[in-house]
Motif scaffolding. Structure first.
Motif, PDB file in Angstrom:
ATOM      1  N   LYS A 140      21.742   6.062  20.538  1.00  0.00           N
ATOM      2  CA  LYS A 140      20.405   5.802  20.007  1.00  0.00           C
ATOM      3  C   LYS A 140      20.320   4.370  19.480  1.00  0.00           C
ATOM      4  O   LYS A 140      21.328   3.748  19.144  1.00  0.00           O
ATOM      5  CB  LYS A 140      20.088   6.763  18.853  1.00  0.00           C
ATOM      6  CG  LYS A 140      20.213   8.244  19.191  1.00  0.00           C
ATOM      7  CD  LYS A 140      18.987   8.762  19.879  1.00  0.00           C
ATOM      8  CE  LYS A 140      19.030  10.274  20.028  1.00  0.00           C
ATOM      9  NZ  LYS A 140      17.841  10.806  20.726  1.00  0.00           N
ATOM     10  N   ARG A 141      19.103   3.877  19.375  1.00  0.00           N
ATOM     11  CA  ARG A 141      18.897   2.637  18.644  1.00  0.00           C
ATOM     12  C   ARG A 141      19.136   2.903  17.160  1.00  0.00           C
ATOM     13  O   ARG A 141      18.888   3.998  16.665  1.00  0.00           O
ATOM     14  CB  ARG A 141      17.483   2.109  18.854  1.00  0.00           C
ATOM     15  CG  ARG A 141      17.194   1.622  20.261  1.00  0.00           C
ATOM     16  CD  ARG A 141      15.885   0.847  20.287  1.00  0.00           C
ATOM     17  NE  ARG A 141      15.621   0.346  21.638  1.00  0.00           N
ATOM     18  CZ  ARG A 141      14.850   0.973  22.523  1.00  0.00           C
ATOM     19  NH1 ARG A 141      14.276   2.110  22.193  1.00  0.00           N
ATOM     20  NH2 ARG A 141      14.661   0.450  23.719  1.00  0.00           N
ATOM     21  N   SER A 142      19.572   1.872  16.458  1.00  0.00           N
ATOM     22  CA  SER A 142      19.824   2.012  15.020  1.00  0.00           C
ATOM     23  C   SER A 142      18.685   1.403  14.216  1.00  0.00           C
ATOM     24  O   SER A 142      18.080   0.404  14.613  1.00  0.00           O
ATOM     25  CB  SER A 142      21.142   1.317  14.645  1.00  0.00           C
ATOM     26  OG  SER A 142      21.289   1.272  13.240  1.00  0.00           O
ATOM     27  N   TYR A 143      18.415   1.995  13.069  1.00  0.00           N
ATOM     28  CA  TYR A 143      17.418   1.438  12.157  1.00  0.00           C
ATOM     29  C   TYR A 143      17.873   0.072  11.624  1.00  0.00           C
ATOM     30  O   TYR A 143      17.069  -0.682  11.064  1.00  0.00           O
ATOM     31  CB  TYR A 143      17.170   2.392  10.991  1.00  0.00           C
ATOM     32  CG  TYR A 143      16.387   3.628  11.379  1.00  0.00           C
ATOM     33  CD1 TYR A 143      15.057   3.518  11.801  1.00  0.00           C
ATOM     34  CD2 TYR A 143      16.957   4.897  11.331  1.00  0.00           C
ATOM     35  CE1 TYR A 143      14.332   4.646  12.170  1.00  0.00           C
ATOM     36  CE2 TYR A 143      16.241   6.021  11.693  1.00  0.00           C
ATOM     37  CZ  TYR A 143      14.921   5.897  12.113  1.00  0.00           C
ATOM     38  OH  TYR A 143      14.211   7.016  12.485  1.00  0.00           O
ATOM     39  N   ASP A 145      18.667  -2.339  13.434  1.00  0.00           N
ATOM     40  CA  ASP A 145      18.296  -3.343  14.426  1.00  0.00           C
ATOM     41  C   ASP A 145      17.084  -4.130  13.933  1.00  0.00           C
ATOM     42  O   ASP A 145      15.962  -3.616  13.877  1.00  0.00           O
ATOM     43  CB  ASP A 145      17.970  -2.653  15.756  1.00  0.00           C
ATOM     44  CG  ASP A 145      17.890  -3.625  16.921  1.00  0.00           C
ATOM     45  OD1 ASP A 145      17.529  -4.791  16.675  1.00  0.00           O
ATOM     46  OD2 ASP A 145      18.180  -3.218  18.051  1.00  0.00           O
ATOM     47  N   TYR A 148      13.456  -4.538  15.673  1.00  0.00           N
ATOM     48  CA  TYR A 148      12.384  -3.554  15.564  1.00  0.00           C
ATOM     49  C   TYR A 148      11.842  -3.420  14.141  1.00  0.00           C
ATOM     50  O   TYR A 148      11.032  -2.550  13.858  1.00  0.00           O
ATOM     51  CB  TYR A 148      12.881  -2.184  16.051  1.00  0.00           C
ATOM     52  CG  TYR A 148      13.206  -2.188  17.523  1.00  0.00           C
ATOM     53  CD1 TYR A 148      12.204  -2.038  18.473  1.00  0.00           C
ATOM     54  CD2 TYR A 148      14.506  -2.362  17.964  1.00  0.00           C
ATOM     55  CE1 TYR A 148      12.487  -2.063  19.828  1.00  0.00           C
ATOM     56  CE2 TYR A 148      14.801  -2.393  19.322  1.00  0.00           C
ATOM     57  CZ  TYR A 148      13.781  -2.244  20.248  1.00  0.00           C
ATOM     58  OH  TYR A 148      14.073  -2.270  21.577  1.00  0.00           O
ATOM     59  N   ARG A 156      13.856   5.450  18.366  1.00  0.00           N
ATOM     60  CA  ARG A 156      15.309   5.336  18.446  1.00  0.00           C
ATOM     61  C   ARG A 156      15.831   5.649  19.839  1.00  0.00           C
ATOM     62  O   ARG A 156      16.962   5.296  20.179  1.00  0.00           O
ATOM     63  CB  ARG A 156      15.978   6.285  17.434  1.00  0.00           C
ATOM     64  CG  ARG A 156      15.670   5.957  15.977  1.00  0.00           C
ATOM     65  CD  ARG A 156      16.580   6.760  15.065  1.00  0.00           C
ATOM     66  NE  ARG A 156      17.961   6.398  15.283  1.00  0.00           N
ATOM     67  CZ  ARG A 156      18.975   7.270  15.192  1.00  0.00           C
ATOM     68  NH1 ARG A 156      18.750   8.540  14.918  1.00  0.00           N
ATOM     69  NH2 ARG A 156      20.210   6.862  15.404  1.00  0.00           N
ATOM     70  N   ILE A 158      16.566   5.653  23.782  1.00  0.00           N
ATOM     71  CA  ILE A 158      16.639   4.743  24.915  1.00  0.00           C
ATOM     72  C   ILE A 158      16.508   5.581  26.186  1.00  0.00           C
ATOM     73  O   ILE A 158      16.505   6.813  26.123  1.00  0.00           O
ATOM     74  CB  ILE A 158      17.975   3.952  24.940  1.00  0.00           C
ATOM     75  CG1 ILE A 158      19.175   4.911  25.104  1.00  0.00           C
ATOM     76  CG2 ILE A 158      18.123   3.110  23.686  1.00  0.00           C
ATOM     77  CD1 ILE A 158      20.492   4.196  25.338  1.00  0.00           C
ATOM     78  N   GLU A 200      17.663  -5.368  27.805  1.00  0.00           N
ATOM     79  CA  GLU A 200      17.226  -3.984  27.977  1.00  0.00           C
ATOM     80  C   GLU A 200      16.244  -3.819  29.131  1.00  0.00           C
ATOM     81  O   GLU A 200      16.189  -2.765  29.758  1.00  0.00           O
ATOM     82  CB  GLU A 200      16.582  -3.464  26.693  1.00  0.00           C
ATOM     83  CG  GLU A 200      17.580  -3.121  25.607  1.00  0.00           C
ATOM     84  CD  GLU A 200      16.988  -2.276  24.511  1.00  0.00           C
ATOM     85  OE1 GLU A 200      17.774  -1.740  23.717  1.00  0.00           O
ATOM     86  OE2 GLU A 200      15.751  -2.138  24.441  1.00  0.00           O
ATOM     87  N   ARG A 209      21.134  -6.309  19.970  1.00  0.00           N
ATOM     88  CA  ARG A 209      20.685  -4.948  19.708  1.00  0.00           C
ATOM     89  C   ARG A 209      21.749  -4.214  18.893  1.00  0.00           C
ATOM     90  O   ARG A 209      22.945  -4.529  18.992  1.00  0.00           O
ATOM     91  CB  ARG A 209      20.450  -4.188  21.016  1.00  0.00           C
ATOM     92  CG  ARG A 209      19.307  -4.734  21.855  1.00  0.00           C
ATOM     93  CD  ARG A 209      17.970  -4.358  21.219  1.00  0.00           C
ATOM     94  NE  ARG A 209      16.879  -4.776  22.075  1.00  0.00           N
ATOM     95  CZ  ARG A 209      16.276  -5.940  22.007  1.00  0.00           C
ATOM     96  NH1 ARG A 209      16.690  -6.829  21.121  1.00  0.00           N
ATOM     97  NH2 ARG A 209      15.274  -6.242  22.802  1.00  0.00           N
ATOM     98  N   TYR A 211      23.063  -0.312  18.195  1.00  0.00           N
ATOM     99  CA  TYR A 211      22.989   1.074  18.646  1.00  0.00           C
ATOM    100  C   TYR A 211      23.893   1.958  17.786  1.00  0.00           C
ATOM    101  O   TYR A 211      24.856   1.485  17.181  1.00  0.00           O
ATOM    102  CB  TYR A 211      23.437   1.191  20.107  1.00  0.00           C
ATOM    103  CG  TYR A 211      22.630   0.348  21.063  1.00  0.00           C
ATOM    104  CD1 TYR A 211      21.381   0.754  21.498  1.00  0.00           C
ATOM    105  CD2 TYR A 211      23.135  -0.864  21.530  1.00  0.00           C
ATOM    106  CE1 TYR A 211      20.642  -0.025  22.375  1.00  0.00           C
ATOM    107  CE2 TYR A 211      22.403  -1.649  22.403  1.00  0.00           C
ATOM    108  CZ  TYR A 211      21.156  -1.229  22.823  1.00  0.00           C
ATOM    109  OH  TYR A 211      20.431  -2.010  23.686  1.00  0.00           O
TER     110      TYR A 211
END
Length: 242
Positions: A140-143, A145, A148, A156, A158, A200, A209, A211
């Motif tokens: 997942k994307r991390s907070y 990052d 964003y 979150r 992808i 991406e 990024r 993750y």
């Protein structure tokens, strides 16, 4: 080796005489990914019959190279434990090798493939929906990052193409920069933050990024090998349908 697999190896050597040691190695490798001995027997027999009928060894070359490259990826753990980028490099090499052997130069839409889009096409086309779900639930994307930070609706999730780009970049960082230690999959029982520069989306350019990984190399490894087998089976079905 269990007796049932030993019997299968002997059967294959009797039906397609070559070298008993070769069939022992082949069966011993693929039994970890095709657990039902009857399914494994059908897989092997169809490959050798298909090659014989078409007077070539394309499918045999595919299963041989898959076995060799995946085994090499496994052996890396003995040389450099925990260095996932090294192992991932050989799995990506296996993707490229299968496409080369099959003469596959375009994707499903007929667009010409390059090194990056070959990996993307493989993940899109040959990994099962179940395995895709495993990947996307565990990466997942991390907070954390910052990219964003200003967006109101932070997603979150992808998609599988982005994950394919992450894996391809993991390989590239080692091959082009010699760095095999800074990027890895998860080695813990809780999410791990991973920071890397990834493009991406096509022509977006690489950007930093962050993750969260819960996906372990062992899971990714098995997902890839199941997809390699799927690639081989699909290619074989194409030959049989001609």
């Amino acid at each position: 080796m269990e007796e049932k697999y030993r019997e299968l190896s002997i059967h294959l050597d009797n039906q397609f005489p070559f070298d008993q040691k070769y069939y022992d190695q082949l069966v011993d490798f693929y039994k970890d990914y095709i657990s039902d001995v009857n399914d494994l027997k059908k897989f092997m027999e169809t490959i050798f019959i298909c090659d014989k009928d078409n007077n070539n060894n394309i499918l045999r070359i595919m299963i041989n190279n898959t076995m060799r490259l995946v085994t090499l990826a496994n052996d890396i753990e003995i040389i450099r434990p925990g260095k996932d980028a090294l192992k991932i490099t050989y799995l990506v090499t296996c993707i490229e090798t299968l496409y080369k052997i099959a003469g596959k130069i375009t994707d499903r839409e007929g667009k010409k493939l390059n090194k990056t889009t070959t990996v993307i096409d493989f993940f899109n086309s040959y990994i099962s929906n179940e395995d895709k779900s495993v990947i996307l639930n565990k990466v997942k994307r991390s907070y954390a990052d910052d990219y964003y930070e200003s967006k109101e609706d932070f997603d979150r999730n992808i998609n599988i193409e982005i994950f394919a780009r992450i894996i391809n970049e993991t390989r590239n960082v080692f091959v082009h920069e010699g760095d095999y230690w800074s990027i890895s999959l998860s080695h813990m029982d809780c999410p791990e933050l991973k920071i890397m520069n990834v493009e991406e989306e096509y022509r977006e350019g690489k950007q930093e990024r962050v993750y969260e990984y819960e996906l372990k190399y062992e899971e990714f490894h098995h997902i890839c090998v199941r997809a390699f087998i799927n690639f081989i089976e699909q290619y074989m079905n194409e030959i049989l349908s001609r």
